[in-house]
Design a protein around this motif. Structure first.
Motif, PDB file in Angstrom:
ATOM      1  N   ILE A 352       1.274  -1.256  -0.325  1.00 53.23           N
ATOM      2  CA  ILE A 352       0.343  -0.542  -0.254  1.00 53.23           C
ATOM      3  C   ILE A 352       1.204   1.518   0.173  1.00 53.23           C
ATOM      4  CG2 ILE A 352      -1.544   1.532   1.200  1.00 53.23           C
ATOM      5  CD1 ILE A 352      -3.245  -1.489   1.950  1.00 53.23           C
ATOM      6  N   GLU A 353       2.042   1.178   0.275  1.00 51.71           N
ATOM      7  CA  GLU A 353       2.990   2.139   0.869  1.00 51.71           C
ATOM      8  C   GLU A 353       3.906   2.655  -0.536  1.00 51.71           C
ATOM      9  OE1 GLU A 353       2.704   4.874   3.091  1.00 51.71           O
ATOM     10  OE2 GLU A 353       1.384   4.076   3.560  1.00 51.71           O
ATOM     11  N   HIS A 354       3.607   1.326  -1.358  1.00 53.50           N
ATOM     12  CA  HIS A 354       5.097   1.658  -2.817  1.00 53.50           C
ATOM     13  C   HIS A 354       3.148   2.937  -3.280  1.00 53.50           C
ATOM     14  CE1 HIS A 354       7.241   1.509  -6.296  1.00 53.50           C
ATOM     15  NE2 HIS A 354       5.395   0.397  -6.677  1.00 53.50           N
ATOM     16  N   ALA A 355       1.867   2.003  -3.199  1.00 53.61           N
ATOM     17  CA  ALA A 355       0.920   2.433  -4.207  1.00 53.61           C
ATOM     18  C   ALA A 355       0.688   3.930  -4.170  1.00 53.61           C
ATOM     19  CB  ALA A 355      -0.392   1.866  -3.809  1.00 53.61           C
ATOM     20  N   ARG A 356       0.752   4.330  -2.379  1.00 59.49           N
ATOM     21  CA  ARG A 356       0.249   6.014  -2.240  1.00 59.49           C
ATOM     22  C   ARG A 356       1.595   6.948  -2.772  1.00 59.49           C
ATOM     23  NH1 ARG A 356      -1.117   5.697   3.450  1.00 59.49           N
ATOM     24  NH2 ARG A 356      -3.071   5.279   2.913  1.00 59.49           N
ATOM     25  N   LYS A 357       2.728   6.069  -2.685  1.00 64.85           N
ATOM     26  CA  LYS A 357       3.746   7.215  -3.460  1.00 64.85           C
ATOM     27  C   LYS A 357       3.796   7.043  -4.867  1.00 64.85           C
ATOM     28  CE  LYS A 357       7.144   6.202  -0.260  1.00 64.85           C
ATOM     29  NZ  LYS A 357       8.321   4.952   0.689  1.00 64.85           N
ATOM     30  N   LYS A 358       3.092   6.241  -5.068  1.00 64.15           N
ATOM     31  CA  LYS A 358       3.209   6.503  -6.725  1.00 64.15           C
ATOM     32  C   LYS A 358       1.943   7.209  -7.694  1.00 64.15           C
ATOM     33  CE  LYS A 358       2.717   3.143 -10.692  1.00 64.15           C
ATOM     34  NZ  LYS A 358       2.902   1.651 -10.914  1.00 64.15           N
TER      35      LYS A 358
END
Ligand code: PMT
Length: 425
Positions: A352-358
């Motif tokens: 989720i954190e990676h997607a949020r950064k995207k």
């Protein structure tokens, strides 16, 4: 396999199949209705049996497919007496048992018959004998659909309360292009369920006033005149969003890369091929949009130079790729005040954190993370599972059909809209 037995609790839906090329799609409709919890029975006209075997439907439904008033032909004839296994007149018991009757595909001939009350076979007799709601999904040649006789018959049926699932436009089996393609199976199945339980599927028009611009499908980047770099996106997620948004009262602009799907009825539709064409179409229509959803799988790279001739196989080939422009980022930079932007993230995990950064890198208001490494969901599947991620929260959307997920995503878009109105006031 009696036709009169009612399975516990499940709504009984009779699918009437009439004789058009789209008859084979009725098998998919049977499956879709079953997935939505219906106990499905099938009645075929004589012409329909020229296209599909009754056994196909019997195998899918577990009920004998009704093929005639009198029996005596087809591989599994109806009762030669016209009585069902409990001794009742079969068309009356089927008509009385069904909670809904959906005719898909409905030919111009069948539409004319039922509009004028003719009853010369099982299906048309059942239409007269039933008090269950009737749903009609027409499919035919464009000129037959546009013919004033057909249009008058459709108007007559509508006036009597029959639900018509409008045909889509596109390439037709007759070789012509235009309106007349059977509506999507999802749209027909959802309409049946809505008619069956209006309270549970109340016609929400909660997106009225919004213009939702959706991208769908996988873009293709040309290598030479005959080859391209593409991806596995089928467009199903984006089209499900378009259909759901339209049904909930939004104006919908669908910018679609190549797919095998029919454009959903009622949407403004633009067909594109490459990432750059998609970008241009999106930017051209952005001023009208109040919500933008990027469900397309857009190529991240294109060829620096596209071959003008078919490349020959002369040993190893090295292609020079250059990045495409990020459409979502461009949208965020150019959007008007209040326009919401939702991106998708196709990832090989559920980080989720990676997607949020995207999402933050693109400047989007939310991102829908789907783990495309999971079997049975994501690319080219009927189903999906995702997390709807914003700056503040990550809402898990468990595995479900893409159409169901479209509704959940739109619910979250409305929650974002409510939050943006509140913070502006
Ligand atoms: O079409 P289906 O078969 O139904 O499958 C659905 C889907 C898996 C394709 C869909 O649910 C999905 O995840 N779509 C996004 C796929 C993707 O390109 O993900 P991405 O992580 O590479 O891109 C992130 C976002 O940026 C996406 O909203 C994408 O549309 C957008 N993007 C990407 C590249 C680019 N040049 N411009 C963009 O706008």
């Amino acid at each position: 396999m009696a036709n009169t037995t009612k399975n516990s609790g499940a709504p009984w839906v009779t699918v009437g199949v009439s004789g058009g090329v789209a008859a084979y799609k009725a098998a998919e409709l049977v499956r879709a209705l079953q997935q939505l919890g219906a106990d499905v029975h099938v009645v075929m006209t004589r012409a329909a049996q020229e296209f599909v075997q009754p056994l196909t439907f019997s195998s899918l439904t577990g009920h004998r497919t009704i093929t005639s008033m009198w029996g005596g032909w087809g591989e599994e004839s109806s009762s030669p007496t016209g009585l069902d296994e409990s001794g009742m007149i079969e068309h009356i018991s089927e008509a009385g048992g069904a909670d809904a009757l959906v005719i898909a595909p409905a030919t111009a001939h069948v539409i004319a018959k039922i509009a004028h009350g003719l009853a010369d076979d099982f299906l048309s007799t059942m239409v007269l004998a039933t008090t269950a709601p009737l749903i009609v999904a027409p499919a035919m040649n464009v000129n037959m659909w546009n013919n004033p006789a057909t249009q008058a018959n459709i108007a007559l049926l509508r006036k009597r309360g029959v639900t018509i699932v409008e045909p889509g436009s596109g390439y037709l089996a007759c070789g012509m292009t235009g309106a007349g393609r059977l509506a999507s199976i999802d749209a027909i199945a959802q309409t049946v369920m809505r008619v069956l339980s209006p309270a549970a599927h109340a016609e929400k028009k909660d997106l009225a006033g919004e213009t939702v611009l959706i991208t769908a499908g996988g873009t293709r980047e040309a290598i030479d005149p005959v080859r391209y770099i593409g991806n596995r996106s089928s467009g199903k997620m984006g089209y499900a969003l378009a259909e759901a948004a339209r049904q909930r009262g939004a104006e919908v602009i669908l910018v679609s890369a190549a797919t095998a799907l029919d454009p959903p009825a009622g949407c403004t539709f633009f067909s594109v091929t490459s990432a750059e064409q998609m970008r241009r179409a999106v930017m051209a229509h952005l001023p009208q949009a109040t919500v933008v959803i990027g469900a397309a799988a857009v190529a991240d790279f294109r060829l620096a130079t596209v071959g003008t001739e078919k490349l020959r196989r002369n040993g190893a080939l090295h292609l020079e790729l250059e990045p495409t422009e990020d459409i979502v980022r461009g949208v965020v930079e150019a959007r008007g005040a209040g326009t919401l932007v939702v991106a998708f993230a196709a990832e090989m995990d559920d980080d989720i954190e990676h997607a949020r950064k995207k999402m933050q890198a693109k400047g989007a208001d939310a991102i829908v993370l789907n783990d495309v490494s999971r079997a049975g969901i994501g690319f080219d599947s009927e189903r999906n599972a995702a997390s709807f991620i914003t700056a503040e929260q990550a809402i898990e959307i468990p595995e479900m059909t893409k159409r169901e997920m479209a509704e959940k995503i739109l619910d979250e878009v409305l929650a974002l809209r409510a939050a943006s109105i509140e913070s502006a006031s």
